[in-house]
Design an enzyme around this catalytic site. Structure first.
Site, short mmCIF file in Angstrom:
data_model
loop_
_atom_site.label_atom_id
_atom_site.label_comp_id
_atom_site.label_asym_id
_atom_site.label_seq_id
_atom_site.Cartn_x
_atom_site.Cartn_y
_atom_site.Cartn_z
N GLU A 1 88.93 15.31 1.84
CA GLU A 1 87.73 14.54 1.55
C GLU A 1 86.99 15.19 0.39
O GLU A 1 86.93 16.42 0.27
CB GLU A 1 86.84 14.39 2.80
CG GLU A 1 86.17 15.65 3.25
CD GLU A 1 85.31 15.47 4.51
OE1 GLU A 1 85.83 15.05 5.57
OE2 GLU A 1 84.11 15.77 4.44
N HIS B 1 86.65 20.44 13.32
CA HIS B 1 87.40 19.44 14.09
C HIS B 1 88.25 20.06 15.20
O HIS B 1 89.47 19.93 15.20
CB HIS B 1 88.34 18.66 13.15
CG HIS B 1 87.66 17.92 12.04
ND1 HIS B 1 88.35 17.44 10.94
CD2 HIS B 1 86.39 17.56 11.88
CE1 HIS B 1 87.50 16.82 10.14
NE2 HIS B 1 86.30 16.88 10.67
N ASN C 1 89.83 12.60 9.83
CA ASN C 1 88.67 13.01 10.60
C ASN C 1 88.76 12.38 12.01
O ASN C 1 89.13 11.22 12.14
CB ASN C 1 87.39 12.57 9.90
CG ASN C 1 87.42 12.88 8.42
OD1 ASN C 1 88.28 12.39 7.71
ND2 ASN C 1 86.52 13.70 7.97
P1 FAE Z 1 81.32 16.47 21.18
O1 FAE Z 1 80.86 15.40 20.27
O2 FAE Z 1 81.42 17.87 20.65
O3 FAE Z 1 80.35 16.46 22.45
C1 FAE Z 1 80.41 17.43 23.47
C2 FAE Z 1 79.01 17.63 24.04
O4 FAE Z 1 79.10 18.37 25.25
C3 FAE Z 1 78.07 18.40 23.13
O5 FAE Z 1 76.87 17.69 22.97
C4 FAE Z 1 77.86 19.73 23.87
O6 FAE Z 1 76.59 20.30 23.65
C5 FAE Z 1 78.06 19.32 25.31
N1 FAE Z 1 78.49 20.41 26.20
C6 FAE Z 1 79.43 21.35 25.95
N2 FAE Z 1 79.59 22.16 27.04
C7 FAE Z 1 78.73 21.69 27.97
C8 FAE Z 1 78.43 22.11 29.30
N3 FAE Z 1 79.08 23.15 29.87
N4 FAE Z 1 77.47 21.45 29.98
C9 FAE Z 1 76.83 20.41 29.41
N5 FAE Z 1 77.08 19.96 28.15
C10 FAE Z 1 78.03 20.61 27.45
O7 FAE Z 1 82.73 16.13 21.81
N6 FAE Z 1 84.46 13.99 12.65
C11 FAE Z 1 84.73 12.84 12.00
O8 FAE Z 1 85.51 12.01 12.49
N7 FAE Z 1 84.12 12.56 10.79
C12 FAE Z 1 83.27 13.44 10.19
O9 FAE Z 1 82.72 13.15 9.12
C13 FAE Z 1 83.01 14.67 10.84
N8 FAE Z 1 82.21 15.61 10.26
C14 FAE Z 1 81.88 16.74 10.97
C15 FAE Z 1 80.97 17.64 10.42
C16 FAE Z 1 80.55 18.74 11.16
C17 FAE Z 1 79.59 19.72 10.56
C18 FAE Z 1 81.04 18.93 12.49
C19 FAE Z 1 80.58 20.11 13.33
C20 FAE Z 1 81.95 18.05 13.03
C21 FAE Z 1 82.38 16.95 12.29
N9 FAE Z 1 83.28 16.03 12.82
C22 FAE Z 1 83.59 14.90 12.12
C23 FAE Z 1 83.93 16.25 14.13
C24 FAE Z 1 83.34 15.38 15.26
O10 FAE Z 1 81.93 15.48 15.27
C25 FAE Z 1 83.94 15.84 16.59
O11 FAE Z 1 85.34 15.68 16.51
C26 FAE Z 1 83.40 15.04 17.76
O12 FAE Z 1 82.01 15.18 17.88
C27 FAE Z 1 84.07 15.48 19.07
O13 FAE Z 1 83.71 14.55 20.07
P2 FAE Z 1 83.80 14.93 21.60
O14 FAE Z 1 83.40 13.76 22.40
O15 FAE Z 1 85.12 15.55 21.86
#
Ligand code: FAE
Length: 556
Positions: free
Chosen positions: A412, A497, A535
């Site tokens: 990207e 990721h 992504n």
């Molecule tokens: P996620 O969204 O991480 O949600 C998990 C949640 O569970 C979080 O809110 C945690 O705080 C919570 N949690 C964890 N442990 C506990 C616990 N023990 N008790 C209660 N709560 C808890 O999971 N992906 C893209 O496709 N496009 C992008 O442009 C992109 N840019 C990114 C930029 C950055 C800076 C970052 C950090 C990530 C980026 N990603 C991007 C990756 C994407 O946000 C990530 O793959 C998803 O958010 C993962 O989704 P999940 O549902 O697996």
């Protein structure tokens, strides 16, 4: 909605004061949530008003719930919405803050260029992905606080994750990419590809509000000069440049660029949250879920244990924390069903510990395995003086260079929104890195470790070089070596990721049901075996849509 409806005693008798405590308001009792919500809704529109309407309040010890969802990111939000629509009451537990109340500066989120306590999860110094500029370190001291971005150090890699209601959608770039069919089929061979592309990817893209930049506007606007330079260099070296869809509201960004609305992407907001414009989960899936009246959320609550309950269902132990990260209460609740949606690292860490300590003895030997970094690696290039990339750069990337088939990299074209002309082109590559790591429990320290080695990024560097060595040769340019340290070209120390750790059809059945414990499910990025070729969040969302449909039809 009346003030009473938003803030008065809810159906479970939760008081206004109780709601403030539960959400971890930035202003504490200084601003009533009703006032803050109204002000916030004015700047973010009606969907946001629904999203920020208070839930019934934090979960109480001794409660019994039909479904408990751990985490409020993509997987958790899809599960909550679809279960609620099917008539099931859902309680979501989130370790991060609600992020629904402005701070003293009037903004919910702080800017990328001036990180304050809101920026990082329980750190006293920022841990910026680009740690240096012109070789000088740019991290700064901040008060320790339950900020929005976690830079979790897992041995050989720093894993960046969003913390708060909305998970990664709060901090990510919103790039919403559906992989090529053939790539998906190779990554998740047990899933019916036809069904994914005809039903679940379209459903996910619609639910997330995915859209594409207007190419004519892109061609002229100052804030995408960096991306046009990226396109020109890619094409001159024979690489296809593709526009990449995003969940940012492109009409809003046009108005930002025209100076008619408060700026967010155009002001460089991204890593620590966007005050406007981005359709995070708070505005999409979670807004819809809350509007059903069946979904409640407990922010600043962290699940620490899940084990079979004596009378059936599962006993879930939850620590309520304050904004310093201290535990203020420990609660035990019972849930008929539990969905692990704590993200790849969060879900894997919980499951590995629960298996090793005997809390969930039936989990199989695949738990903790198959973890990858989606092949992330970063780099910058130094352009000639006649190729400036622009002082003002929109923080939302909208294009990429596709050399996946020939060289194993999709890069990207990323912004470097510093506010000054840097003459730098900056890239985040997603590569076909084959290395996979494993989470294991260390009984002595009571922690879960990941055995990823920094050297395992070498294949990613080699694949990214298939693009950038050629562009540098063609343009007569060089790599920047001042962004990740002194004399360090590759950002090989991190990932945005994380994927895997409870892989579909291995640690779970083909729809996310954990083996050995009926009623326990995984529904987040932990299901995906280390790579999505692009992504990941659209794939995480689409897979969750597929799995929850099956689970609702057959298990409930
Ligand atoms: P996620 O969204 O991480 O949600 C998990 C949640 O569970 C979080 O809110 C945690 O705080 C919570 N949690 C964890 N442990 C506990 C616990 N023990 N008790 C209660 N709560 C808890 O999971 N992906 C893209 O496709 N496009 C992008 O442009 C992109 N840019 C990114 C930029 C950055 C800076 C970052 C950090 C990530 C980026 N990603 C991007 C990756 C994407 O946000 C990530 O793959 C998803 O958010 C993962 O989704 P999940 O549902 O697996």
């Amino acid at each position: 909605m009346s003030d009473k409806g938003q803030c008065g005693n809810g159906p479970h008798g939760i008081s206004r004061r109780g709601f403030i405590t539960g959400t971890g308001s930035l202003l504490g009792a200084a601003v009533l949530p009703g006032q803050a919500t109204a002000a916030h809704a004015r700047t973010r529109g009606p969907a946001a008003a629904a999203a920020t309407a208070p839930a019934a309040g934090p979960i109480e010890s001794g409660a019994r719930v039909p479904v408990l969802v751990i985490g409020t990111g993509y997987g958790g939000s899809v599960a909550a919405l679809r279960l609620a629509q099917a008539g099931v009451d859902v309680h979501m537990v989130e370790m991060g803050m609600a992020w629904d109340t402005p701070g003293p500066d009037g903004n919910v989120f702080c800017n990328t260029t001036s990180p304050d306590q809101r920026s990082y999860w329980l750190r006293t110094k920022t841990k910026q992905p680009l740690s240096n500029f012109l070789g000088f370190p740019i991290d700064r001291e901040i008060p320790r606080y339950t900020g929005i971005l976690d830079a979790e150090e897992m041995g050989g890699i720093i894993v960046y994750q969003g913390r708060g209601v909305g998970g990664g959608s709060l901090v990510n770039g919103g790039m919403a990419v559906t992989p090529k069919r053939s790539d998906f089929a190779a990554i998740l061979p047990s899933v019916n590809t036809e069904e994914m592309y005809s039903t679940y990817y379209p459903r996910a893209n619609a639910g997330l509000g995915v859209g594409l930049v207007d190419p004519a506007w892109f061609d002229t606007v100052d804030c995408y000069q960096f991306a046009r330079v990226g396109r020109k260099h890619a094409q001159r070296s024979g690489f296809p440049f593709v526009f990449v869809p995003d969940v940012y509201d492109w009409d809003y960004m046009k108005q930002e660029a025209a100076g008619t609305v408060p700026k967010s992407a155009v002001a460089g907001e991204i890593l620590y949250g966007n005050n406007h414009g981005k359709k995070s989960l708070q505005k999409t899936y979670l807004a819809e879920a809350r509007a059903t009246g069946r979904v409640t959320i407990s922010p600043l609550h962290k699940v620490t244990s899940v084990s079979p309950a004596a009378g059936g269902g599962y006993s879930v132990v939850i620590d309520q924390i304050n904004t310093s990260g201290d535990t203020t209460a420990t609660k035990t609740v019972t849930a008929d069903r539990v969905f692990f949606a704590a993200g790849s690292v969060g879900t894997s860490k919980l499951l590995v510990r629960l298996k090793a300590t005997g809390a969930l003895p039936g989990l199989n030997g695949e738990i903790g395995k198959g973890w990858g970094d989606n092949g992330n690696v970063m780099c910058g290039r130094a352009n000639h003086i006649w190729d400036p990339t622009g002082k003002v750069q929109a923080s939302i990337p909208c294009g990429g260079i596709d050399n996946w088939d020939a060289g194993g990299a999709f890069a990207e074209v990323a912004p470097l929104p510093t506010g000054i002309e840097t003459y730098a082109s900056f890239y985040l590559s997603i590569t076909k890195n084959p290395n996979r790591a494993e989470f294991t429990y260390d009984a002595a320290s009571g922690t879960v470790r990941l055995n990823w080695q920094t050297a395992w990024k070498q294949p990613s560097i080699d694949m990214a070089r298939t693009i950038f060595d050629r562009i540098n040769a063609k343009e007569g340019t060089i790599y920047r070596s001042d962004l990740f340290g002194t004399n360090k070209v590759w950002g090989d120390h991190l990932t945005y990721h994380p994927l895997g750790g409870a892989v579909l059809d291995r640690a779970t059945d083909n729809h996310g049901r954990l083996h050995g414990h009926p009623g326990l499910y995984v529904i987040d990025g932990a299901l995906i075996p280390g790579n999505t070729s692009v992504n990941p969040f659209v794939t995480i969302t689409a897979l969750a849509e597929r799995n929850i449909e099956k689970i609702i039809a057959t298990d409930l």
